[in-house]
Design a protein around this motif. Sequence first.
Motif, PDB file in Angstrom:
ATOM      1  N   LEU A   1       0.820  -1.211   0.000  1.00  0.00           N
ATOM      2  CA  LEU A   1       0.000   0.000   0.000  1.00  0.00           C
ATOM      3  C   LEU A   1       0.853   1.259   0.000  1.00  0.00           C
ATOM      4  O   LEU A   1       0.488   2.269  -0.598  1.00  0.00           O
ATOM      5  CB  LEU A   1      -0.964  -0.011   1.187  1.00  0.00           C
ATOM      6  CG  LEU A   1      -2.054  -1.080   1.113  1.00  0.00           C
ATOM      7  CD1 LEU A   1      -2.823  -1.149   2.414  1.00  0.00           C
ATOM      8  CD2 LEU A   1      -2.985  -0.805  -0.057  1.00  0.00           C
ATOM      9  N   PHE A   2       1.998   1.207   0.660  1.00  0.00           N
ATOM     10  CA  PHE A   2       2.905   2.357   0.666  1.00  0.00           C
ATOM     11  C   PHE A   2       3.401   2.631  -0.749  1.00  0.00           C
ATOM     12  O   PHE A   2       3.417   3.770  -1.212  1.00  0.00           O
ATOM     13  CB  PHE A   2       4.085   2.093   1.615  1.00  0.00           C
ATOM     14  CG  PHE A   2       4.957   3.292   1.811  1.00  0.00           C
ATOM     15  CD1 PHE A   2       4.628   4.262   2.746  1.00  0.00           C
ATOM     16  CD2 PHE A   2       6.105   3.456   1.064  1.00  0.00           C
ATOM     17  CE1 PHE A   2       5.437   5.378   2.929  1.00  0.00           C
ATOM     18  CE2 PHE A   2       6.931   4.567   1.242  1.00  0.00           C
ATOM     19  CZ  PHE A   2       6.587   5.529   2.175  1.00  0.00           C
ATOM     20  N   LYS A   3       3.777   1.562  -1.468  1.00  0.00           N
ATOM     21  CA  LYS A   3       4.291   1.725  -2.828  1.00  0.00           C
ATOM     22  C   LYS A   3       3.212   2.225  -3.790  1.00  0.00           C
ATOM     23  O   LYS A   3       3.457   3.130  -4.571  1.00  0.00           O
ATOM     24  CB  LYS A   3       4.862   0.405  -3.345  1.00  0.00           C
ATOM     25  CG  LYS A   3       6.204   0.062  -2.774  1.00  0.00           C
ATOM     26  CD  LYS A   3       6.701  -1.264  -3.332  1.00  0.00           C
ATOM     27  CE  LYS A   3       8.009  -1.671  -2.689  1.00  0.00           C
ATOM     28  NZ  LYS A   3       8.454  -2.994  -3.144  1.00  0.00           N
ATOM     29  N   VAL A   4       2.026   1.620  -3.752  1.00  0.00           N
ATOM     30  CA  VAL A   4       0.990   2.007  -4.710  1.00  0.00           C
ATOM     31  C   VAL A   4       0.448   3.403  -4.448  1.00  0.00           C
ATOM     32  O   VAL A   4      -0.140   4.007  -5.339  1.00  0.00           O
ATOM     33  CB  VAL A   4      -0.175   0.988  -4.793  1.00  0.00           C
ATOM     34  CG1 VAL A   4       0.305  -0.364  -5.249  1.00  0.00           C
ATOM     35  CG2 VAL A   4      -0.954   0.909  -3.510  1.00  0.00           C
ATOM     36  N   ASN A   5       0.628   3.924  -3.247  1.00  0.00           N
ATOM     37  CA  ASN A   5       0.162   5.270  -2.928  1.00  0.00           C
ATOM     38  C   ASN A   5       1.271   6.304  -2.999  1.00  0.00           C
ATOM     39  O   ASN A   5       1.119   7.420  -2.508  1.00  0.00           O
ATOM     40  CB  ASN A   5      -0.509   5.290  -1.553  1.00  0.00           C
ATOM     41  CG  ASN A   5      -1.862   4.643  -1.615  1.00  0.00           C
ATOM     42  OD1 ASN A   5      -2.757   5.135  -2.278  1.00  0.00           O
ATOM     43  ND2 ASN A   5      -2.003   3.499  -0.968  1.00  0.00           N
ATOM     44  N   SER A   6       2.371   5.943  -3.615  1.00  0.00           N
ATOM     45  CA  SER A   6       3.482   6.872  -3.771  1.00  0.00           C
ATOM     46  C   SER A   6       3.056   8.045  -4.650  1.00  0.00           C
ATOM     47  O   SER A   6       2.468   7.844  -5.709  1.00  0.00           O
ATOM     48  CB  SER A   6       4.660   6.152  -4.420  1.00  0.00           C
ATOM     49  OG  SER A   6       5.647   7.080  -4.805  1.00  0.00           O
ATOM     50  N   PRO A   7       3.346   9.278  -4.226  1.00  0.00           N
ATOM     51  CA  PRO A   7       3.010  10.436  -5.061  1.00  0.00           C
ATOM     52  C   PRO A   7       3.632  10.342  -6.454  1.00  0.00           C
ATOM     53  O   PRO A   7       3.045  10.806  -7.428  1.00  0.00           O
ATOM     54  CB  PRO A   7       3.575  11.616  -4.281  1.00  0.00           C
ATOM     55  CG  PRO A   7       3.571  11.165  -2.855  1.00  0.00           C
ATOM     56  CD  PRO A   7       3.883   9.691  -2.925  1.00  0.00           C
ATOM     57  N   GLY A   8       4.781   9.709  -6.582  1.00  0.00           N
ATOM     58  CA  GLY A   8       5.422   9.536  -7.879  1.00  0.00           C
ATOM     59  C   GLY A   8       4.655   8.607  -8.803  1.00  0.00           C
ATOM     60  O   GLY A   8       4.849   8.613 -10.016  1.00  0.00           O
ATOM     61  N   LYS A   9       3.755   7.792  -8.238  1.00  0.00           N
ATOM     62  CA  LYS A   9       2.960   6.854  -9.039  1.00  0.00           C
ATOM     63  C   LYS A   9       1.500   7.289  -9.100  1.00  0.00           C
ATOM     64  O   LYS A   9       0.619   6.483  -9.359  1.00  0.00           O
ATOM     65  CB  LYS A   9       3.051   5.446  -8.448  1.00  0.00           C
ATOM     66  CG  LYS A   9       4.423   4.833  -8.559  1.00  0.00           C
ATOM     67  CD  LYS A   9       4.405   3.406  -8.055  1.00  0.00           C
ATOM     68  CE  LYS A   9       5.783   2.781  -8.208  1.00  0.00           C
ATOM     69  NZ  LYS A   9       5.805   1.409  -7.731  1.00  0.00           N
TER      70      LYS A   9
ATOM     71  N   GLY B   1      -0.244   8.471  -6.509  1.00  0.00           N
ATOM     72  CA  GLY B   1      -0.896   8.371  -5.210  1.00  0.00           C
ATOM     73  C   GLY B   1      -0.792   9.684  -4.457  1.00  0.00           C
ATOM     74  O   GLY B   1      -0.452  10.720  -5.028  1.00  0.00           O
ATOM     75  N   SER B   2      -1.083   9.641  -3.175  1.00  0.00           N
ATOM     76  CA  SER B   2      -0.999  10.872  -2.392  1.00  0.00           C
ATOM     77  C   SER B   2      -0.205  10.638  -1.115  1.00  0.00           C
ATOM     78  O   SER B   2      -0.227   9.551  -0.537  1.00  0.00           O
ATOM     79  CB  SER B   2      -2.395  11.395  -2.055  1.00  0.00           C
ATOM     80  OG  SER B   2      -2.971  10.662  -0.997  1.00  0.00           O
ATOM     81  N   PHE B   3       0.459  11.687  -0.689  1.00  0.00           N
ATOM     82  CA  PHE B   3       1.236  11.635   0.542  1.00  0.00           C
ATOM     83  C   PHE B   3       0.305  11.364   1.724  1.00  0.00           C
ATOM     84  O   PHE B   3       0.666  10.643   2.656  1.00  0.00           O
ATOM     85  CB  PHE B   3       1.994  12.948   0.737  1.00  0.00           C
ATOM     86  CG  PHE B   3       2.782  12.984   2.007  1.00  0.00           C
ATOM     87  CD1 PHE B   3       3.953  12.261   2.129  1.00  0.00           C
ATOM     88  CD2 PHE B   3       2.343  13.731   3.092  1.00  0.00           C
ATOM     89  CE1 PHE B   3       4.678  12.269   3.313  1.00  0.00           C
ATOM     90  CE2 PHE B   3       3.059  13.747   4.270  1.00  0.00           C
ATOM     91  CZ  PHE B   3       4.227  13.026   4.376  1.00  0.00           C
ATOM     92  N   TYR B   4      -0.903  11.916   1.694  1.00  0.00           N
ATOM     93  CA  TYR B   4      -1.860  11.713   2.774  1.00  0.00           C
ATOM     94  C   TYR B   4      -2.182  10.230   2.949  1.00  0.00           C
ATOM     95  O   TYR B   4      -2.125   9.691   4.056  1.00  0.00           O
ATOM     96  CB  TYR B   4      -3.144  12.506   2.512  1.00  0.00           C
ATOM     97  CG  TYR B   4      -4.238  12.202   3.519  1.00  0.00           C
ATOM     98  CD1 TYR B   4      -4.187  12.738   4.798  1.00  0.00           C
ATOM     99  CD2 TYR B   4      -5.294  11.362   3.197  1.00  0.00           C
ATOM    100  CE1 TYR B   4      -5.165  12.448   5.731  1.00  0.00           C
ATOM    101  CE2 TYR B   4      -6.282  11.075   4.118  1.00  0.00           C
ATOM    102  CZ  TYR B   4      -6.214  11.618   5.385  1.00  0.00           C
ATOM    103  OH  TYR B   4      -7.185  11.319   6.314  1.00  0.00           O
TER     104      TYR B   4
END
Length: 142
Positions: free
Chosen positions: A68-76, A78-81
């Motif tokens: 979940l940390f990887k898929v929510n990466s802002p670079g991908k 996702g969001s920092f929140y």
Amino acid sequence: GGQILGRAFVQAWKEASKNAAKNGGGGGSGGMFGRQKGMSLTEAQKILGIDGMEKPAMSLIEKKHEHLFKVNSPGKGGSFYLQSKVVRAKERLEFAVKQKELEVDMDVRPSPIPESEVVMEEEEPKKPPTEDPPADDSKPKP
């Protein structure tokens, strides 16, 4: 992946709202952040998708956190929140384990050996050839 995570956050948000209302969190008492500090255990379990599991494996919690940390990466995209909610959920679960609020299967795995303790087998030194290589008669001699 993302839809499931979104649903988990919506459920966690609704639960937090209900808890705030139950605990008198309306008006001037600070809203839903007034009485309870941090994330509830139930919210953390929902975020990482382990709600309803009686005794989740610690390795499963770690894998879900990492995914979940990887898929929510802002670079991908996702969001920092969302990424921070995933981190806080894992921290809350670890705290619950230490406080014996949550029982987990520690599924003991061998820890990696520090590089300084790894013993490499030494290769035998290469021996110089004892004989001269066979002459190549196919080349004309000058």
